[in-house]
Design a protein around this motif. Structure first.
Motif, PDB file in Angstrom:
ATOM      1  N   VAL A  24       0.826  -1.213   0.000  1.00 48.93           N
ATOM      2  CA  VAL A  24       0.000   0.000   0.000  1.00 48.93           C
ATOM      3  C   VAL A  24       0.857   1.259   0.000  1.00 48.93           C
ATOM      4  O   VAL A  24       0.547   2.240  -0.673  1.00 48.93           O
ATOM      5  N   SER A  25       1.948   1.244   0.736  1.00 49.42           N
ATOM      6  CA  SER A  25       2.806   2.428   0.836  1.00 49.42           C
ATOM      7  C   SER A  25       3.658   2.633  -0.406  1.00 49.42           C
ATOM      8  O   SER A  25       4.267   3.684  -0.578  1.00 49.42           O
ATOM      9  N   GLY A  26       3.718   1.611  -1.258  1.00 50.28           N
ATOM     10  CA  GLY A  26       4.534   1.714  -2.464  1.00 50.28           C
ATOM     11  C   GLY A  26       5.969   1.280  -2.251  1.00 50.28           C
ATOM     12  O   GLY A  26       6.786   1.357  -3.168  1.00 50.28           O
ATOM     13  N   GLU A  27       6.282   0.834  -1.046  1.00 46.11           N
ATOM     14  CA  GLU A  27       7.635   0.344  -0.776  1.00 46.11           C
ATOM     15  C   GLU A  27       7.933  -0.880  -1.646  1.00 46.11           C
ATOM     16  O   GLU A  27       9.049  -1.050  -2.118  1.00 46.11           O
ATOM     17  N   LEU A  28       6.919  -1.716  -1.828  1.00 47.08           N
ATOM     18  CA  LEU A  28       7.006  -2.795  -2.816  1.00 47.08           C
ATOM     19  C   LEU A  28       6.315  -2.286  -4.074  1.00 47.08           C
ATOM     20  O   LEU A  28       5.180  -1.819  -4.015  1.00 47.08           O
ATOM     21  N   LYS A  29       6.987  -2.353  -5.188  1.00 46.69           N
ATOM     22  CA  LYS A  29       6.475  -1.810  -6.450  1.00 46.69           C
ATOM     23  C   LYS A  29       5.671  -2.850  -7.222  1.00 46.69           C
ATOM     24  O   LYS A  29       5.961  -4.042  -7.159  1.00 46.69           O
ATOM     25  N   LYS A  30       4.690  -2.360  -7.996  1.00 44.98           N
ATOM     26  CA  LYS A  30       3.887  -3.242  -8.842  1.00 44.98           C
ATOM     27  C   LYS A  30       4.803  -4.079  -9.729  1.00 44.98           C
ATOM     28  O   LYS A  30       5.749  -3.575 -10.311  1.00 44.98           O
ATOM     29  N   THR A  50       6.046 -20.623   7.421  1.00 48.82           N
ATOM     30  CA  THR A  50       5.335 -19.392   7.766  1.00 48.82           C
ATOM     31  C   THR A  50       5.247 -18.496   6.541  1.00 48.82           C
ATOM     32  O   THR A  50       4.179 -17.969   6.214  1.00 48.82           O
ATOM     33  N   ILE A  51       6.362 -18.316   5.851  1.00 47.16           N
ATOM     34  CA  ILE A  51       6.395 -17.469   4.653  1.00 47.16           C
ATOM     35  C   ILE A  51       5.573 -18.098   3.538  1.00 47.16           C
ATOM     36  O   ILE A  51       4.853 -17.400   2.818  1.00 47.16           O
ATOM     37  N   LEU A  52       5.639 -19.413   3.429  1.00 48.28           N
ATOM     38  CA  LEU A  52       4.839 -20.121   2.432  1.00 48.28           C
ATOM     39  C   LEU A  52       3.351 -19.833   2.646  1.00 48.28           C
ATOM     40  O   LEU A  52       2.613 -19.563   1.691  1.00 48.28           O
ATOM     41  N   ARG A  53       2.926 -19.838   3.888  1.00 47.31           N
ATOM     42  CA  ARG A  53       1.524 -19.551   4.215  1.00 47.31           C
ATOM     43  C   ARG A  53       1.177 -18.099   3.889  1.00 47.31           C
ATOM     44  O   ARG A  53       0.112 -17.817   3.343  1.00 47.31           O
ATOM     45  N   VAL A  54       2.077 -17.177   4.221  1.00 49.19           N
ATOM     46  CA  VAL A  54       1.864 -15.759   3.918  1.00 49.19           C
ATOM     47  C   VAL A  54       1.704 -15.571   2.416  1.00 49.19           C
ATOM     48  O   VAL A  54       0.747 -14.943   1.947  1.00 49.19           O
ATOM     49  N   TYR A  55       2.644 -16.098   1.650  1.00 49.58           N
ATOM     50  CA  TYR A  55       2.604 -15.967   0.196  1.00 49.58           C
ATOM     51  C   TYR A  55       1.332 -16.591  -0.371  1.00 49.58           C
ATOM     52  O   TYR A  55       0.710 -16.042  -1.274  1.00 49.58           O
ATOM     53  N   SER A  56       0.953 -17.741   0.164  1.00 45.81           N
ATOM     54  CA  SER A  56      -0.249 -18.423  -0.310  1.00 45.81           C
ATOM     55  C   SER A  56      -1.487 -17.562  -0.089  1.00 45.81           C
ATOM     56  O   SER A  56      -2.334 -17.420  -0.976  1.00 45.81           O
ATOM     57  N   GLU A  57      -1.606 -16.975   1.095  1.00 45.44           N
ATOM     58  CA  GLU A  57      -2.766 -16.140   1.404  1.00 45.44           C
ATOM     59  C   GLU A  57      -2.765 -14.866   0.563  1.00 45.44           C
ATOM     60  O   GLU A  57      -3.816 -14.431   0.097  1.00 45.44           O
ATOM     61  N   LEU A  58      -1.586 -14.265   0.379  1.00 44.35           N
ATOM     62  CA  LEU A  58      -1.509 -13.064  -0.459  1.00 44.35           C
ATOM     63  C   LEU A  58      -1.861 -13.389  -1.910  1.00 44.35           C
ATOM     64  O   LEU A  58      -2.481 -12.573  -2.601  1.00 44.35           O
ATOM     65  N   GLU A  59      -1.482 -14.574  -2.339  1.00 46.62           N
ATOM     66  CA  GLU A  59      -1.822 -14.987  -3.697  1.00 46.62           C
ATOM     67  C   GLU A  59      -3.332 -15.213  -3.821  1.00 46.62           C
ATOM     68  O   GLU A  59      -3.943 -14.812  -4.813  1.00 46.62           O
ATOM     69  N   ASN A  60      -3.940 -15.818  -2.813  1.00 48.46           N
ATOM     70  CA  ASN A  60      -5.394 -16.012  -2.812  1.00 48.46           C
ATOM     71  C   ASN A  60      -6.144 -14.691  -2.838  1.00 48.46           C
ATOM     72  O   ASN A  60      -7.251 -14.610  -3.362  1.00 48.46           O
ATOM     73  N   GLU A  61      -5.538 -13.646  -2.269  1.00 53.42           N
ATOM     74  CA  GLU A  61      -6.144 -12.315  -2.253  1.00 53.42           C
ATOM     75  C   GLU A  61      -5.846 -11.536  -3.532  1.00 53.42           C
ATOM     76  O   GLU A  61      -6.312 -10.411  -3.692  1.00 53.42           O
ATOM     77  N   GLY A  62      -5.055 -12.125  -4.416  1.00 52.95           N
ATOM     78  CA  GLY A  62      -4.746 -11.482  -5.688  1.00 52.95           C
ATOM     79  C   GLY A  62      -3.625 -10.462  -5.630  1.00 52.95           C
ATOM     80  O   GLY A  62      -3.381  -9.744  -6.597  1.00 52.95           O
ATOM     81  N   LEU A  63      -2.923 -10.394  -4.496  1.00 52.34           N
ATOM     82  CA  LEU A  63      -1.858  -9.402  -4.335  1.00 52.34           C
ATOM     83  C   LEU A  63      -0.533  -9.850  -4.938  1.00 52.34           C
ATOM     84  O   LEU A  63       0.297  -9.010  -5.289  1.00 52.34           O
ATOM     85  N   ILE A  64      -0.317 -11.150  -5.003  1.00 51.41           N
ATOM     86  CA  ILE A  64       0.898 -11.648  -5.641  1.00 51.41           C
ATOM     87  C   ILE A  64       0.516 -12.779  -6.590  1.00 51.41           C
ATOM     88  O   ILE A  64      -0.571 -13.347  -6.492  1.00 51.41           O
ATOM     89  N   ASN A  65       1.414 -13.075  -7.516  1.00 54.02           N
ATOM     90  CA  ASN A  65       1.198 -14.208  -8.411  1.00 54.02           C
ATOM     91  C   ASN A  65       2.510 -14.946  -8.592  1.00 54.02           C
ATOM     92  O   ASN A  65       3.586 -14.393  -8.386  1.00 54.02           O
ATOM     93  N   THR A  66       2.377 -16.201  -8.960  1.00 51.71           N
ATOM     94  CA  THR A  66       3.542 -17.064  -9.131  1.00 51.71           C
ATOM     95  C   THR A  66       3.781 -17.300 -10.610  1.00 51.71           C
ATOM     96  O   THR A  66       2.850 -17.591 -11.354  1.00 51.71           O
ATOM     97  N   LEU A  74       4.706  -9.250  -7.153  1.00 45.80           N
ATOM     98  CA  LEU A  74       3.603  -8.413  -6.715  1.00 45.80           C
ATOM     99  C   LEU A  74       2.707  -8.136  -7.911  1.00 45.80           C
ATOM    100  O   LEU A  74       3.193  -7.972  -9.032  1.00 45.80           O
ATOM    101  N   THR A  75       1.413  -8.092  -7.692  1.00 40.40           N
ATOM    102  CA  THR A  75       0.475  -7.835  -8.771  1.00 40.40           C
ATOM    103  C   THR A  75       0.772  -6.495  -9.456  1.00 40.40           C
ATOM    104  O   THR A  75       1.319  -5.586  -8.834  1.00 40.40           O
ATOM    105  N   GLU A  76       0.393  -6.406 -10.693  1.00 36.46           N
ATOM    106  CA  GLU A  76       0.493  -5.136 -11.421  1.00 36.46           C
ATOM    107  C   GLU A  76      -0.872  -4.491 -11.529  1.00 36.46           C
ATOM    108  O   GLU A  76      -1.007  -3.417 -12.126  1.00 36.46           O
ATOM    109  N   ASP A  77      -1.883  -5.124 -10.949  1.00 31.36           N
ATOM    110  CA  ASP A  77      -3.256  -4.636 -11.006  1.00 31.36           C
ATOM    111  C   ASP A  77      -3.446  -3.507  -9.995  1.00 31.36           C
ATOM    112  O   ASP A  77      -3.567  -3.742  -8.791  1.00 31.36           O
ATOM    113  N   GLU A  78      -3.484  -2.278 -10.502  1.00 28.97           N
ATOM    114  CA  GLU A  78      -3.616  -1.109  -9.622  1.00 28.97           C
ATOM    115  C   GLU A  78      -4.918  -1.115  -8.843  1.00 28.97           C
ATOM    116  O   GLU A  78      -4.973  -0.622  -7.718  1.00 28.97           O
TER     117      GLU A  78
END
Length: 121
Positions: A24-30, A50-66, A74-78
């Motif tokens: 959200v802050s833009g520290e991680l770029k699209k 732990t990180i695997l679970r984090v990544y999995s949940e973020l992917e389910n939310e559409g914030l990251i993709n593999t 990180l998603t490019e979807d603004e």
């Protein structure tokens, strides 16, 4: 922005929320490539699961993709990022309004406080 883990909530939730704030802050770029599960776990000194679970949940939310064989990005979807930013803002405002009402402020006084604080920023 630095991550400080505490025992009040599960570590994976703290890390997930930390990553969301970095998005959200833009520290991680699209479209930015994320650290591998192993590297990020090593950096944070947590179990790779732990990180695997984090990544999995973020992917389910559409914030990251593999991208198979390449890594996680990180998603490019603004729109997704903008919705997350609005969600965080609403949460902050809800808390502020609730606490202000508890202190006895009227709607007009709350709006005036917000306007004044906005002008001071």
């Amino acid at each position: 922005m630095e991550l400080e883990l505490n025992s009040k909530e599960p570590i994976y939730i703290q890390i997930k929320n930390y990553m969301k704030m970095k998005i959200v802050s833009g520290e991680l770029k699209k479209g930015e490539r994320l650290l591998s599960v192993r590297d990020y776990a090593s950096e944070l000194k947590v179990n790779p699961n732990t990180i695997l679970r984090v990544y999995s949940e973020l992917e389910n939310e559409g914030l990251i993709n593999t991208q198979r064989g390449i890594g996680k990005f990180l998603t490019e979807d603004e729109a997704i990022i903008d919705n997350l930013r609005k969600e965080y803002s609403k949460e902050l405002l809800r808390d502020f309004i609730h606490k202000s009402k508890t202190l006895g402020f009227s709607k007009e006084e709350i709006l005036e406080l917000i306007m004044n604080m906005y002008e001071e920023e």
